[in-house]
Enzyme design. Structure first.
Site, PDB file in Angstrom:
ATOM      1  N   THR A   1     -12.648   4.717   5.847  1.00  0.00           N
ATOM      2  CA  THR A   1     -11.714   5.332   6.797  1.00  0.00           C
ATOM      3  C   THR A   1     -12.245   6.693   7.264  1.00  0.00           C
ATOM      4  O   THR A   1     -13.182   7.240   6.691  1.00  0.00           O
ATOM      5  CB  THR A   1     -10.345   5.564   6.121  1.00  0.00           C
ATOM      6  OG1 THR A   1     -10.559   6.407   4.978  1.00  0.00           O
ATOM      7  CG2 THR A   1      -9.701   4.274   5.700  1.00  0.00           C
TER       8      THR A   1
ATOM      9  N   ASP B   1      -2.752  12.081  -2.865  1.00  0.00           N
ATOM     10  CA  ASP B   1      -2.943  13.537  -2.874  1.00  0.00           C
ATOM     11  C   ASP B   1      -3.390  13.977  -4.263  1.00  0.00           C
ATOM     12  O   ASP B   1      -2.706  13.697  -5.256  1.00  0.00           O
ATOM     13  CB  ASP B   1      -1.638  14.230  -2.496  1.00  0.00           C
ATOM     14  CG  ASP B   1      -1.218  13.884  -1.076  1.00  0.00           C
ATOM     15  OD1 ASP B   1      -1.967  14.218  -0.141  1.00  0.00           O
ATOM     16  OD2 ASP B   1      -0.157  13.258  -0.915  1.00  0.00           O
TER      17      ASP B   1
ATOM     18  N   PHE C   1     -10.794   9.435   6.818  1.00  0.00           N
ATOM     19  CA  PHE C   1     -10.572  10.338   5.689  1.00  0.00           C
ATOM     20  C   PHE C   1     -11.768  10.308   4.733  1.00  0.00           C
ATOM     21  O   PHE C   1     -12.290  11.334   4.315  1.00  0.00           O
ATOM     22  CB  PHE C   1      -9.295   9.905   4.953  1.00  0.00           C
ATOM     23  CG  PHE C   1      -8.995  10.721   3.727  1.00  0.00           C
ATOM     24  CD1 PHE C   1      -8.291  11.904   3.820  1.00  0.00           C
ATOM     25  CD2 PHE C   1      -9.430  10.295   2.471  1.00  0.00           C
ATOM     26  CE1 PHE C   1      -8.030  12.663   2.686  1.00  0.00           C
ATOM     27  CE2 PHE C   1      -9.168  11.044   1.347  1.00  0.00           C
ATOM     28  CZ  PHE C   1      -8.461  12.224   1.451  1.00  0.00           C
ATOM     29  N   GLU C   2     -12.232   9.086   4.437  1.00  0.00           N
ATOM     30  CA  GLU C   2     -13.338   8.969   3.483  1.00  0.00           C
ATOM     31  C   GLU C   2     -14.657   9.453   4.088  1.00  0.00           C
ATOM     32  O   GLU C   2     -15.463  10.090   3.412  1.00  0.00           O
ATOM     33  CB  GLU C   2     -13.462   7.525   3.004  1.00  0.00           C
ATOM     34  CG  GLU C   2     -14.424   7.411   1.830  1.00  0.00           C
ATOM     35  CD  GLU C   2     -14.529   6.002   1.286  1.00  0.00           C
ATOM     36  OE1 GLU C   2     -13.737   5.138   1.670  1.00  0.00           O
ATOM     37  OE2 GLU C   2     -15.433   5.783   0.463  1.00  0.00           O
TER      38      GLU C   2
ATOM     39  N   ASP D   1     -11.270  10.507  -4.281  1.00  0.00           N
ATOM     40  CA  ASP D   1     -12.529  11.223  -4.082  1.00  0.00           C
ATOM     41  C   ASP D   1     -12.547  12.504  -4.916  1.00  0.00           C
ATOM     42  O   ASP D   1     -13.309  13.411  -4.625  1.00  0.00           O
ATOM     43  CB  ASP D   1     -12.752  11.552  -2.592  1.00  0.00           C
ATOM     44  CG  ASP D   1     -11.665  12.454  -2.036  1.00  0.00           C
ATOM     45  OD1 ASP D   1     -10.650  12.670  -2.724  1.00  0.00           O
ATOM     46  OD2 ASP D   1     -11.830  12.945  -0.902  1.00  0.00           O
TER      47      ASP D   1
ATOM     48  N   GLU E   1       4.991   4.975   3.451  1.00  0.00           N
ATOM     49  CA  GLU E   1       4.417   6.286   3.762  1.00  0.00           C
ATOM     50  C   GLU E   1       5.566   7.220   4.174  1.00  0.00           C
ATOM     51  O   GLU E   1       6.474   6.791   4.880  1.00  0.00           O
ATOM     52  CB  GLU E   1       3.368   6.133   4.889  1.00  0.00           C
ATOM     53  CG  GLU E   1       2.823   7.400   5.502  1.00  0.00           C
ATOM     54  CD  GLU E   1       2.161   8.352   4.497  1.00  0.00           C
ATOM     55  OE1 GLU E   1       1.190   7.970   3.831  1.00  0.00           O
ATOM     56  OE2 GLU E   1       2.651   9.494   4.386  1.00  0.00           O
TER      57      GLU E   1
ATOM     58  N   GLU F   1       0.851  -1.195   0.000  1.00  0.00           N
ATOM     59  CA  GLU F   1       0.000   0.000   0.000  1.00  0.00           C
ATOM     60  C   GLU F   1       0.880   1.236   0.000  1.00  0.00           C
ATOM     61  O   GLU F   1       1.747   1.412   0.855  1.00  0.00           O
ATOM     62  CB  GLU F   1      -0.972   0.030   1.193  1.00  0.00           C
ATOM     63  CG  GLU F   1      -1.867   1.274   1.060  1.00  0.00           C
ATOM     64  CD  GLU F   1      -3.021   1.351   2.038  1.00  0.00           C
ATOM     65  OE1 GLU F   1      -3.420   0.323   2.594  1.00  0.00           O
ATOM     66  OE2 GLU F   1      -3.514   2.496   2.227  1.00  0.00           O
TER      67      GLU F   1
HETATM   68  C1  SAM Z   1      -4.432  12.160   0.948  1.00  0.00           C
HETATM   69  S1  SAM Z   1      -3.434  11.118   1.916  1.00  0.00           S
HETATM   70  C2  SAM Z   1      -4.371   9.597   1.943  1.00  0.00           C
HETATM   71  C3  SAM Z   1      -3.908   8.678   3.010  1.00  0.00           C
HETATM   72  C4  SAM Z   1      -4.586   7.301   3.071  1.00  0.00           C
HETATM   73  N1  SAM Z   1      -4.326   6.523   1.888  1.00  0.00           N
HETATM   74  C5  SAM Z   1      -6.072   7.410   3.329  1.00  0.00           C
HETATM   75  O1  SAM Z   1      -6.851   6.950   2.496  1.00  0.00           O
HETATM   76  O2  SAM Z   1      -6.445   7.945   4.378  1.00  0.00           O
HETATM   77  C6  SAM Z   1      -2.076  10.704   0.829  1.00  0.00           C
HETATM   78  C7  SAM Z   1      -0.886  10.126   1.577  1.00  0.00           C
HETATM   79  O3  SAM Z   1       0.103   9.729   0.645  1.00  0.00           O
HETATM   80  C8  SAM Z   1       1.378  10.019   1.187  1.00  0.00           C
HETATM   81  N2  SAM Z   1       2.313  10.087   0.049  1.00  0.00           N
HETATM   82  C9  SAM Z   1       2.248  10.929  -1.006  1.00  0.00           C
HETATM   83  N3  SAM Z   1       3.214  10.674  -1.892  1.00  0.00           N
HETATM   84  C10 SAM Z   1       3.933   9.621  -1.367  1.00  0.00           C
HETATM   85  C11 SAM Z   1       5.072   8.907  -1.812  1.00  0.00           C
HETATM   86  N4  SAM Z   1       5.673   9.207  -2.984  1.00  0.00           N
HETATM   87  N5  SAM Z   1       5.549   7.916  -1.049  1.00  0.00           N
HETATM   88  C12 SAM Z   1       4.943   7.595   0.138  1.00  0.00           C
HETATM   89  N6  SAM Z   1       3.862   8.246   0.617  1.00  0.00           N
HETATM   90  C13 SAM Z   1       3.359   9.247  -0.135  1.00  0.00           C
HETATM   91  C14 SAM Z   1       1.172  11.309   1.940  1.00  0.00           C
HETATM   92  O4  SAM Z   1       2.144  11.510   2.944  1.00  0.00           O
HETATM   93  C15 SAM Z   1      -0.224  11.106   2.521  1.00  0.00           C
HETATM   94  O5  SAM Z   1      -0.167  10.534   3.799  1.00  0.00           O
END
Ligand code: SAM
Length: 236
Positions: free
Chosen positions: A215, A142, A217-218, A178, A93, A68
Site C-alpha cells: 500500500t 497504530d 502507507f507501506e 512496520d 474503520e 479487516e
Molecule cells: C496506521 S493506520 C493503518 C491503516 C491501514 N491498515 C494501512 O495499512 O494503511 C491505523 C488505522 O486504524 C484505525 N483504527 C485504530 N483503532 C481502531 C479501532 N479500534 N477501530 C477501527 N479502526 C481503528 C485508524 O483510524 C487508522 O486508520
C-alpha cells in the site's frame, strides 16, 4: 482497555472503555468521499447498534468471511475483496474520510462482497457471535510509539481473546506492522495465548503474504527505511 472492558457482552449496559486504540483525526473528507458516505452507505454500510450483530443477515450467502480492522483508506481491503470474490469482507474503520474512500472505490470497481462499519472495531467485535469469522486482518495498527501510550495498542491480551472468540477453529488471524517493538509485543501476546498457534512456528514471522498488497502507507515506510513484520496465527 481492560479485560473487563473488551469482553462486556452487548446489552450489559454502556460501560465506557477508558483507553481506545485511536484518536479521531480531523482530516476532512473530499467532496467525492462525502457524497459516497451519503449515497453509497445504504449499499455498503452497516450502522453500529448496541445489539448483537447478525452476521447471517449481513452476509446471507454462507461464504467464508473476513474482517479487516482499521483499514485506513481501504487499499488492502479493496484488493483482497477483488481477488477473493468468494469471500465476504467486513471492513471496520473509525476515520470517515477513509471509509468514504473505500466506498467510492468499491463502487468504481463494482465490488459486491464488501460491507463497511464506521465504528470502534473492539465494540463491533464484542457484538459478533462466537466462531462466525474465518479470517481477521489487522495491518499496520497504530504503533503508539511512546511508552506511556503503549496501553493504547489494540493488540493486547483482552483483544486477542475477543478475536479468538469470533474466529472459527482453524481460522486465521493475520497481522503486519512496520514497528519492530510492536511486532515483538504482538508475538509476546499471541504466543502466550493458548487459543492461537503461530503458523510460522519457531521462525516467528511469515513471509509477506501475497494477499497483502504493497500500500501507499507501506511504500512510504520503505522509503523511510522501515522493516515490515508479518504474522499469521491459526485459531486452535
Ligand atoms: C496506521 S493506520 C493503518 C491503516 C491501514 N491498515 C494501512 O495499512 O494503511 C491505523 C488505522 O486504524 C484505525 N483504527 C485504530 N483503532 C481502531 C479501532 N479500534 N477501530 C477501527 N479502526 C481503528 C485508524 O483510524 C487508522 O486508520
Amino acid at each position: 482497555m481492560t479485560s473487563d472492558e473488551s469482553t462486556n457482552p452487548p446489552g450489559d449496559g454502556p460501560k465506557r472503555r477508558a483507553v481506545r486504540s485511536f484518536v479521531l483525526r480531523t482530516g476532512r473528507a473530499t467532496a467525492g468521499q462525502q457524497r459516497a458516505l451519503v449515497e453509497l452507505w445504504p449499499q455498503y454500510g452497516i450502522d453500529f447498534s448496541n445489539e448483537p450483530l447478525d452476521v447471517n443477515r449481513v452476509f446471507p450467502r454462507g461464504a467464508q468471511r473476513m474482517i479487516e480492522i482499521g483499514f485506513g483508506n481501504g487499499e488492502a481491503l479493496l484488493e483482497y475483496a477483488r481477488d477473493h470474490a468468494d469471500i465476504d469482507c467486513l471492513g471496520i474503520e473509525v476515520h470517515s474520510p477513509g471509509v468514504g474512500h473505500l466506498l467510492l472505490h468499491s463502487q468504481t470497481a463494482s465490488i459486491t462482497n464488501i460491507r463497511v462499519m464506521c465504528h470502534d472495531a473492539v465494540e463491533v467485535l464484542q457484538r459478533l457471535p462466537d466462531a462466525s469469522i474465518d479470517f481477521v486482518h489487522i495491518f499496520f495498527p497504530d504503533p503508539w510509539h511512546k511508552k506511556r501510550h503503549h496501553k493504547r495498542r489494540i493488540v493486547q491480551p483482552p483483544f486477542v481473546s475477543l478475536v479468538a472468540r469470533i474466529i472459527k477453529p482453524g481460522g486465521l488471524f493475520r497481522l503486519a506492522t512496520d514497528w519492530e517493538h510492536y511486532a515483538l509485543h504482538m508475538r509476546e501476546v499471541l504466543d502466550a495465548s493458548s487459543e492461537f498457534t503461530n503458523v510460522a512456528g519457531d521462525r516467528g514471522y511469515v513471509d509477506r503474504p501475497q494477499l497483502r498488497p504493497l500500500t501507499r502507507f507501506e511504500k512510504r515506510g520503505h522509503r523511510l527505511g522501515h522493516g515490515v513484520w508479518d504474522m499469521e496465527y491459526r485459531r486452535t
